[in-house]
Design a protein around this motif. Structure first.
Motif, PDB file in Angstrom:
ATOM      1  N   LYS A  43      42.735 -42.814 -46.604  1.00 13.03           N
ATOM      2  CA  LYS A  43      41.592 -43.201 -47.156  1.00 13.03           C
ATOM      3  C   LYS A  43      40.570 -42.824 -48.532  1.00 13.03           C
ATOM      4  N   ARG A  44      40.907 -41.775 -49.047  1.00 10.89           N
ATOM      5  CA  ARG A  44      40.462 -41.084 -49.990  1.00 10.89           C
ATOM      6  C   ARG A  44      40.784 -42.028 -51.436  1.00 10.89           C
ATOM      7  N   GLU A  45      41.841 -42.380 -51.133  1.00 16.34           N
ATOM      8  CA  GLU A  45      42.741 -42.555 -52.985  1.00 16.34           C
ATOM      9  C   GLU A  45      42.112 -43.953 -52.861  1.00 16.34           C
ATOM     10  N   ILE A  46      42.327 -45.358 -51.522  1.00 12.06           N
ATOM     11  CA  ILE A  46      41.646 -46.218 -51.924  1.00 12.06           C
ATOM     12  C   ILE A  46      40.383 -46.364 -52.065  1.00 12.06           C
ATOM     13  N   LEU A  47      39.427 -45.965 -51.461  1.00  7.13           N
ATOM     14  CA  LEU A  47      38.032 -46.124 -51.819  1.00  7.13           C
ATOM     15  C   LEU A  47      38.130 -45.578 -53.652  1.00  7.13           C
ATOM     16  N   SER A  48      38.480 -44.340 -54.315  1.00  9.14           N
ATOM     17  CA  SER A  48      38.553 -44.279 -55.277  1.00  9.14           C
ATOM     18  C   SER A  48      39.329 -45.041 -56.037  1.00  9.14           C
TER      19      SER A  48
ATOM     20  N   GLY B   4      44.929 -38.779 -64.815  1.00  2.70           N
ATOM     21  CA  GLY B   4      43.586 -39.004 -64.845  1.00  2.70           C
ATOM     22  C   GLY B   4      43.555 -39.710 -62.971  1.00  2.70           C
ATOM     23  N   GLN B   5      42.333 -39.205 -61.948  1.00  2.00           N
ATOM     24  CA  GLN B   5      42.319 -39.375 -61.341  1.00  2.00           C
ATOM     25  C   GLN B   5      42.845 -40.589 -60.426  1.00  2.00           C
ATOM     26  N   ARG B   6      41.748 -41.782 -61.016  1.00  2.00           N
ATOM     27  CA  ARG B   6      42.112 -43.447 -60.186  1.00  2.00           C
ATOM     28  C   ARG B   6      43.892 -43.863 -59.692  1.00  2.00           C
ATOM     29  N   ILE B   7      44.463 -43.073 -61.706  1.00  2.00           N
ATOM     30  CA  ILE B   7      45.656 -43.995 -62.201  1.00  2.00           C
ATOM     31  C   ILE B   7      46.174 -42.780 -60.461  1.00  2.00           C
ATOM     32  N   ASP B   8      46.308 -41.629 -60.737  1.00  2.00           N
ATOM     33  CA  ASP B   8      47.140 -40.534 -60.512  1.00  2.00           C
ATOM     34  C   ASP B   8      47.451 -40.801 -58.721  1.00  2.00           C
ATOM     35  N   ASP B   9      45.664 -41.406 -58.376  1.00  2.00           N
ATOM     36  CA  ASP B   9      45.542 -41.947 -56.498  1.00  2.00           C
ATOM     37  C   ASP B   9      46.299 -43.358 -56.915  1.00  2.00           C
TER      38      ASP B   9
END
Length: 521
Positions: free
Chosen positions: A334-339, A484-489
């Motif tokens: 859920k955190r990765e989807i939202l991010s 970076g946060q979004r690419i990693d997620d």
């Protein structure tokens, strides 16, 4: 027979593919909406205002009324032909136009009466948005009824793509407003314009299609069994309407309570609910579409109880097989989807921390929600609309009671309004599943919801492997990826979903073959 099967499969593929496209566009619509408004009060006011015409849409258009008209129109089509059915449709449309007009005028009158009595200006804003959105209710309800006639004549494509126009219109109105520098109240009214335009397109295209099929407004008093057919529509509609009204009022009242205590809670509950409902919207209804005709056929042909129970249980296994790992996947990711998909514009990383626990709560209710939907179809196949309606009353009372209790007892310990109302919603859904399963057990001799217990254990075993794979993927990406946060997620989501699906299918390969074979029973 082979030709009919091919036609059925073709219709199912049309409905399934357009449903997936509609859900994807709906997901994009939500992304655009929250990027534009975030958790703002004005965005919450729009979501609450949009709930009222949606309530009427589900109640009068796509819900009970469509279900009531379908068997009457189908029977008339078979017995008296296409021309006679279209004449009957003219009589139904005239009555519906009158009813919807009266509802529209009555609702406007009620709003004009209530508005001066409101002290809090935020509720006045909700009423203004509601007044602007109400015509959408008439457009979409009439469109849903026209879609029934098209489906009876075998024209599934037009009705199946109808929701796509609404999603596209809302997305384009938000993008257009952004390009012209609109924000706040002006952007909301631009979005309302998009909703109304989408509703008009939803009505215009099916209406044009039914004109092409040979329909034109005509009130022929010599339609065979006109009074009997109209009586049958209302006889089927009223119990179904009551059951549909209870379910939709649950959503509407929960959002109203949320808006009273915390405006941001409306947006949080809405987005959490939309995310967790996505698997049901894409896969759950596809399962019902494929398997439900077999259940209805077995009941109508008066097959033995064991055969009906077998088909029903296999369908239930298929539903759990899809929804349980989906709920687990959303819970873990859920955190990765939202991010990746939602942290844009006015939806900030701080909003993620508020919504995560609410999504977790709704994940618990996903399997129960899908099971309840299937159980209701079971009652409908047995021509019982009263039991789901009575259970709906209980569910409504449970939802309201627990909402008020949780708002009171959890306030001192700092649990957010959104979490409290989500807990009440999930408890109401569990109550609905339990009540429906107990009632269905009395009607279907020898049936038990736990008859396929070993299959459920196999599904659970596969879910354990999903959790293990997700854990190791998260650890590996955290250790080795620093893009970076979004690419990693995004990498985490892609790897976790791919590996989890492969492992889950491998663990459940025998169960898949068993359930897939049951569709031919």
């Amino acid at each position: 027979m082979g030709k009919n099967n091919g036609s059925t499969l073709k219709n199912i593929s049309i409905v399934s593919s357009t449903t997936v496209l509609s859900r994807v566009l709906g997901f994009l619509r939500d992304m655009t909406f929250f990027a534009s408004f975030g958790m703002s009060e004005i965005g919450a006011a729009f979501l609450l205002a949009f709930s009222l015409p949606n309530l009427f849409r589900r109640l009068l258009g796509e819900g009970a009324l469509s279900s009531a008209i379908m068997p009457v129109m189908s029977s008339h089509y078979v017995k008296h032909g296409k021309d006679s059915m279209l004449k009957l449709f003219s009589h139904i449309m005239l009555r519906l136009v009158i009813i919807f007009t009266l509802i529209l005028v009555g609702t406007y009158g009620l709003i004009f009466f209530i508005n001066p009595l409101l002290i809090n200006p935020k509720w006045s804003m909700v009423l203004k948005f509601t007044m602007a959105l109400l015509p959408y209710m008439v457009f979409v309800c009439l469109a849903a009824v026209i879609a029934v006639v098209l489906n009876v004549m075998g024209r599934f494509f037009i009705s199946s793509i109808n929701q796509i126009w609404m999603n596209l219109s809302m997305i384009l109105s938000l993008w257009g407003g952004y390009c012209f520098g609109l924000c706040g109240l002006r952007l909301v009214y631009c979005l309302i314009g998009g909703v109304l335009l989408g509703g008009m397109i939803q009505l215009a295209i099916p209406l044009l299609s039914v004109f092409v099929c040979g329909w034109y407004p005509q009130l022929d008093p010599n339609v065979p069994k006109l009074k009997e057919n109209m009586a049958d529509v209302w006889k089927l509609f009223l119990p179904g309407m009551f059951g549909a009204a209870v379910e939709q009022f649950n959503f509407f009242i929960s959002r109203g309570i949320a808006y009273t205590f915390s405006t941001s809670a409306v947006s949080l509950i809405y987005l959490s609910n939309r995310l967790t409902e996505l698997p049901m919207g894409i896969f759950g209804w596809a399962i019902i579409t494929v398997f439900f005709p077999n259940i209805a056929k077995a009941v109508s042909s008066k097959s033995d109880a064991a055969s009906i129970n077998k088909i029903f249980n296999k369908t239930l296994v298929a539903m759990v097989w899809i929804l349980l790992p989906s709920a687990l996947g959303i819970f873990l990711m859920k955190r990765e989807i939202l991010s990746v998909f939602f942290v844009h514009g006015k939806f900030t990383p701080d909003d993620i921390s508020q919504i995560l626990p609410i999504i977790s709560v709704y994940c618990i209710g996903l399997v129960f929600s899908g099971t309840s939907s299937l159980l209701i179809r079971g009652f409908h196949s047995l021509k019982d609309t009263k039991t789901p309606a009575c259970v709906g009353v209980v569910v409504f009372m449970v939802n309201v009671t627990f909402s008020l209790i949780f708002l009171k007892i959890f306030e001192p310990i700092g649990i957010s309004v959104g979490i409290r109302l989500a807990l009440a919603n999930v408890l109401a859904t569990i109550t609905q599943t339990v009540c429906l399963s107990m009632s269905l057990k009395k009607k279907l001799k020898g049936w038990s919801i736990l008859a396929e217990f070993r299959s459920y254990m196999t599904i659970f075993h596969g879910c354990v492997w999903i959790a293990i794979m997700a854990f190791f993927v998260k650890m590996a990406v955290k250790t080795h990826c620093h893009f970076g946060q979004r690419i990693d997620d995004l990498i985490t989501i892609v790897l976790a979903v791919t590996l989890s699906v492969l492992v889950y299918l491998t663990v459940n390969r025998k169960l898949i073959a068993k359930v897939w074979a049951s569709r031919k029973v």
